[in-house]
Write a protein that holds these residues in place. Sequence first.
Motif, short mmCIF file in Angstrom:
data_model
loop_
_atom_site.label_atom_id
_atom_site.label_comp_id
_atom_site.label_asym_id
_atom_site.label_seq_id
_atom_site.Cartn_x
_atom_site.Cartn_y
_atom_site.Cartn_z
N ALA A 112 0.88 -1.18 0.00
CA ALA A 112 0.00 0.00 0.00
C ALA A 112 0.91 1.23 0.00
CB ALA A 112 -0.87 -0.02 1.24
N GLU A 113 0.55 2.39 -0.56
CA GLU A 113 -0.72 2.62 -1.23
C GLU A 113 -0.47 2.75 -2.73
OE1 GLU A 113 -3.41 5.41 0.15
OE2 GLU A 113 -3.24 4.75 2.20
N THR A 114 -1.13 1.90 -3.50
CA THR A 114 -1.13 2.07 -4.94
C THR A 114 -2.59 2.11 -5.37
OG1 THR A 114 -1.12 -0.28 -5.46
CG2 THR A 114 1.03 0.79 -5.24
N VAL A 143 -9.83 2.91 -7.29
CA VAL A 143 -9.58 1.88 -6.28
C VAL A 143 -8.15 2.05 -5.80
CG1 VAL A 143 -9.22 0.24 -8.16
CG2 VAL A 143 -9.49 -0.62 -5.85
N HIS A 144 -7.93 1.93 -4.50
CA HIS A 144 -6.55 2.00 -4.00
C HIS A 144 -6.39 1.13 -2.77
CE1 HIS A 144 -8.30 5.11 -1.38
NE2 HIS A 144 -7.21 5.07 -0.64
N SER A 145 -5.14 0.89 -2.42
CA SER A 145 -4.88 -0.02 -1.32
C SER A 145 -4.51 0.74 -0.05
CB SER A 145 -3.77 -1.00 -1.68
OG SER A 145 -2.60 -0.31 -2.06
N HIS A 146 -4.80 0.09 1.06
CA HIS A 146 -4.47 0.63 2.38
C HIS A 146 -3.63 -0.38 3.13
CE1 HIS A 146 -7.86 3.82 3.17
NE2 HIS A 146 -6.92 4.26 2.34
N PRO A 147 -2.75 0.12 3.98
CA PRO A 147 -1.93 -0.79 4.79
C PRO A 147 -2.63 -1.18 6.08
CG PRO A 147 -1.22 1.47 5.12
CD PRO A 147 -2.41 1.52 4.19
N LEU A 159 -12.42 4.14 4.08
CA LEU A 159 -11.87 5.30 3.39
C LEU A 159 -11.38 6.29 4.45
CD1 LEU A 159 -14.70 5.60 0.75
CD2 LEU A 159 -12.31 5.10 0.22
N SER A 160 -10.23 6.87 4.22
CA SER A 160 -9.68 7.82 5.19
C SER A 160 -10.37 9.17 5.04
CB SER A 160 -8.18 7.98 4.98
OG SER A 160 -7.95 8.66 3.76
N GLY A 161 -10.17 10.06 5.98
CA GLY A 161 -10.71 11.41 5.89
C GLY A 161 -10.23 12.10 4.62
N GLY A 162 -8.96 11.89 4.30
CA GLY A 162 -8.39 12.47 3.07
C GLY A 162 -9.06 11.91 1.84
N ASP A 163 -9.32 10.58 1.84
CA ASP A 163 -10.01 9.96 0.70
C ASP A 163 -11.39 10.58 0.51
OD1 ASP A 163 -7.93 8.14 0.36
OD2 ASP A 163 -8.89 6.60 1.61
N LEU A 164 -12.12 10.78 1.62
CA LEU A 164 -13.49 11.30 1.53
C LEU A 164 -13.50 12.74 1.03
CD1 LEU A 164 -15.03 9.74 4.77
CD2 LEU A 164 -15.43 9.05 2.40
N PRO A 183 -13.41 1.48 -4.03
CA PRO A 183 -13.04 0.31 -3.23
C PRO A 183 -11.65 0.44 -2.61
CG PRO A 183 -13.81 -0.31 -5.43
CD PRO A 183 -13.58 1.16 -5.44
N ILE A 184 -11.50 -0.20 -1.47
CA ILE A 184 -10.21 -0.29 -0.79
C ILE A 184 -9.72 -1.73 -0.88
CG2 ILE A 184 -9.08 -0.20 1.49
CD1 ILE A 184 -9.72 2.55 0.46
N VAL A 185 -8.45 -1.88 -1.20
CA VAL A 185 -7.83 -3.21 -1.24
C VAL A 185 -6.84 -3.32 -0.08
CG1 VAL A 185 -6.27 -4.71 -2.57
CG2 VAL A 185 -8.04 -3.41 -3.74
ZN LIG Z 1 -6.91 5.88 1.19
#
Ligand SMILES: [Zn+2]
Length: 152
Positions: free
Chosen positions: A31-33, A88-92, A98-103, A122-124
């Motif tokens: 993460a994060e890609t 779509v991106h991945s999280h560790p 979804l993070s606050g930044g993502d939202l 989506p989150i992977v």
């Molecule tokens: Zn994120």
Amino acid sequence: MKNKNKKISPDIICHRNVISKIFNTIGTKPAETGGILLGPLNKNEISDFYFDNDGQCSKATYTPDYAKLTHLLKTEWADEGIEMKGVVHSHPNRFDRLSGGDLTYIERLLKCNPRDDFFIAPIVIPEEFRLIPWMVLRGQYNNPVIADLTII
Ligand SMILES: [Zn+2]
């Protein structure tokens, strides 16, 4: 008349190859890609996935390569009748929301695209080989819901 059982998340059709492509790219990297979900114009359908090789990754965020993606959306993909359906991106570390930044980022995108009623994000979690199909509905920027995905 109000219907208490009204479904809040729209049905989304997702092609099986999209899921494989996601796990063969994002799923194999730390993460994060991330990448872009694509589908036919005006349909709730995800038919392809584009891995964003040049997106910026840090431990905190994934930032898409805007210049390249905007170019593709306006040229190659537009010619094929394809539009962006989401990111779509991945999280560790098993952080499957979804993070606050993502939202904040998704809210900005939806406000720039008044035609769209929702954004699929989506989150992977690569280490668990898991995908959580989050989506954000217009006007409910702090309450992501799980998309109703039908895999075909
Ligand atoms: Zn994120």
